[in-house]
Design a protein around this motif. Sequence first.
Motif, mmCIF file in Angstrom:
data_model
loop_
_atom_site.group_PDB
_atom_site.id
_atom_site.type_symbol
_atom_site.label_atom_id
_atom_site.label_comp_id
_atom_site.label_asym_id
_atom_site.label_seq_id
_atom_site.Cartn_x
_atom_site.Cartn_y
_atom_site.Cartn_z
ATOM 1 N N ASP A 1 2.997 -14.572 18.825
ATOM 2 C CA ASP A 1 2.070 -13.486 19.145
ATOM 3 C C ASP A 1 2.197 -12.337 18.142
ATOM 4 N N ILE A 2 3.422 -12.059 17.698
ATOM 5 C CA ILE A 2 3.636 -10.980 16.726
ATOM 6 C C ILE A 2 2.955 -11.317 15.403
ATOM 7 N N SER A 3 3.189 -12.521 14.915
ATOM 8 C CA SER A 3 2.610 -12.908 13.619
ATOM 9 C C SER A 3 1.088 -12.920 13.688
ATOM 10 N N GLN A 4 0.532 -13.386 14.809
ATOM 11 C CA GLN A 4 -0.918 -13.393 14.960
ATOM 12 C C GLN A 4 -1.466 -11.975 15.013
ATOM 13 N N SER A 5 -0.751 -11.082 15.699
ATOM 14 C CA SER A 5 -1.178 -9.687 15.787
ATOM 15 C C SER A 5 -1.140 -9.009 14.422
ATOM 16 N N LEU A 6 -0.104 -9.275 13.631
ATOM 17 C CA LEU A 6 -0.003 -8.704 12.287
ATOM 18 C C LEU A 6 -1.193 -9.142 11.431
ATOM 19 N N LEU A 7 -1.502 -10.435 11.492
ATOM 20 C CA LEU A 7 -2.600 -10.976 10.686
ATOM 21 C C LEU A 7 -3.942 -10.375 11.105
ATOM 22 N N GLN A 8 -4.206 -10.356 12.410
ATOM 23 C CA GLN A 8 -5.485 -9.853 12.887
ATOM 24 C C GLN A 8 -5.620 -8.342 12.657
ATOM 25 N N THR A 9 -4.508 -7.624 12.760
ATOM 26 C CA THR A 9 -4.547 -6.183 12.480
ATOM 27 C C THR A 9 -4.919 -5.932 11.023
ATOM 28 N N PHE A 10 -4.315 -6.699 10.134
ATOM 29 C CA PHE A 10 -4.622 -6.548 8.707
ATOM 30 C C PHE A 10 -6.085 -6.878 8.428
ATOM 31 N N ILE A 11 -6.567 -7.980 9.000
ATOM 32 C CA ILE A 11 -7.965 -8.376 8.790
ATOM 33 C C ILE A 11 -8.905 -7.292 9.321
ATOM 34 N N GLY A 12 -8.564 -6.751 10.498
ATOM 35 C CA GLY A 12 -9.421 -5.753 11.106
ATOM 36 C C GLY A 12 -9.490 -4.442 10.347
ATOM 37 N N ARG A 13 -8.437 -4.113 9.603
ATOM 38 C CA ARG A 13 -8.394 -2.833 8.885
ATOM 39 C C ARG A 13 -8.761 -2.962 7.410
ATOM 40 N N PHE A 14 -8.715 -4.181 6.881
ATOM 41 C CA PHE A 14 -8.871 -4.386 5.442
ATOM 42 C C PHE A 14 -10.218 -3.877 4.923
ATOM 43 N N ARG A 15 -11.298 -4.240 5.618
ATOM 44 C CA ARG A 15 -12.630 -3.890 5.108
ATOM 45 C C ARG A 15 -12.816 -2.380 5.036
ATOM 46 N N ARG A 16 -12.372 -1.657 6.082
ATOM 47 C CA ARG A 16 -12.531 -0.206 6.063
ATOM 48 C C ARG A 16 -11.718 0.423 4.941
ATOM 49 N N ILE A 17 -10.514 -0.112 4.706
ATOM 50 C CA ILE A 17 -9.671 0.416 3.632
ATOM 51 C C ILE A 17 -10.369 0.261 2.276
ATOM 52 N N MET A 18 -10.888 -0.942 2.007
ATOM 53 C CA MET A 18 -11.511 -1.183 0.716
ATOM 54 C C MET A 18 -12.834 -0.434 0.597
ATOM 55 N N ASP A 19 -13.598 -0.335 1.685
ATOM 56 C CA ASP A 19 -14.841 0.451 1.644
ATOM 57 C C ASP A 19 -14.537 1.909 1.323
ATOM 58 N N SER A 20 -13.488 2.446 1.944
ATOM 59 C CA SER A 20 -13.114 3.842 1.688
ATOM 60 C C SER A 20 -12.695 4.038 0.245
ATOM 61 N N SER A 21 -11.945 3.071 -0.288
ATOM 62 C CA SER A 21 -11.465 3.205 -1.669
ATOM 63 C C SER A 21 -12.606 3.142 -2.678
ATOM 64 N N GLN A 22 -13.691 2.450 -2.330
ATOM 65 C CA GLN A 22 -14.824 2.290 -3.245
ATOM 66 C C GLN A 22 -15.860 3.402 -3.107
ATOM 67 N N ASN A 23 -15.679 4.262 -2.117
ATOM 68 C CA ASN A 23 -16.657 5.329 -1.893
ATOM 69 C C ASN A 23 -16.021 6.716 -1.966
ATOM 70 N N ALA A 24 -14.923 6.812 -2.677
ATOM 71 C CA ALA A 24 -14.242 8.102 -2.828
ATOM 72 C C ALA A 24 -13.896 8.305 -4.293
ATOM 73 N N TYR A 25 -14.931 8.634 -5.079
ATOM 74 C CA TYR A 25 -14.731 8.824 -6.517
ATOM 75 C C TYR A 25 -14.556 10.307 -6.815
ATOM 76 N N ASN A 26 -13.459 10.638 -7.487
ATOM 77 C CA ASN A 26 -13.121 12.033 -7.820
ATOM 78 C C ASN A 26 -13.082 12.918 -6.575
ATOM 79 N N GLU A 27 -12.511 12.405 -5.515
ATOM 80 C CA GLU A 27 -12.390 13.153 -4.277
ATOM 81 C C GLU A 27 -10.918 13.216 -3.859
ATOM 82 N N ASP A 28 -10.625 14.149 -2.959
ATOM 83 C CA ASP A 28 -9.293 14.225 -2.369
ATOM 84 C C ASP A 28 -9.185 13.118 -1.331
ATOM 85 N N THR A 29 -8.292 12.161 -1.572
ATOM 86 C CA THR A 29 -8.185 10.998 -0.683
ATOM 87 C C THR A 29 -6.996 11.102 0.277
#
Length: 216
Positions: free
Chosen positions: A133-161
């Motif tokens: 259950d722990i390993s599955q939770s780690l994987l699903q948590t990463f998958i669930g947060r990955f897209r928002r992290i990368m979207d944020s990184s691609q939409n913050a040019y010359n900004e305070d991050t």
Amino acid sequence: MSEAYFRVESGALGPEENFLSLDDILMSHEKLPVRTEIPIPRLGAFFQERSGGAETDHAIPQGSKLELPLWLAKGLFDNKRRMLSVELPKIYQEGWRTVFSADANVVDLHKMGPHFYGFGSQLLHFDSPENTDISQSLLQTFIGRFRRIMDSSQNAYNEDTSALVARLDEMERGLFQTGQKGLNDFQCWERGQASQITASSLVQNYKKRKFTDMEN
């Protein structure tokens, strides 16, 4: 002149940490709650309030509840001798796993544990019945947060991050920085400021040697 420090990749998501990695060194010092299943001699010198004193060889009594750094807990853990049992930190228990499955993006991982994924992966070393259950939770948590992290990184040019990365664990911050570097490199290329492609020094030296041989 001494060379600058080059970041060594973490090995915490694998079976063992990489002790050339500063991230893994810091992670391995995070505390883990444990319970001693047998008296452990000499360890009491580091836990005076739990120790039986010099007459008992500074042994930690059976049944003592302690918080040990991860590296020491891993070193003492042995399935055959059962020297100690490990209690899961709250953030990896069922209650928090339910929160992550509902919406992992609402959790401040850095506040809960700056090495959430690496530390959680190392918990699998202790053969808990909840490991699957722990390993599955780690994987699903990463998958669930990955897209928002990368979207944020691609939409913050010359900004305070700083506000964007404040809630990320250390591995996620590394991903965010990678996305930011890709964005910055693309912007430089688009403005024609990218580095010129030049021939390798090996190719240049080869041509010089070939030209010299032809002259001779």
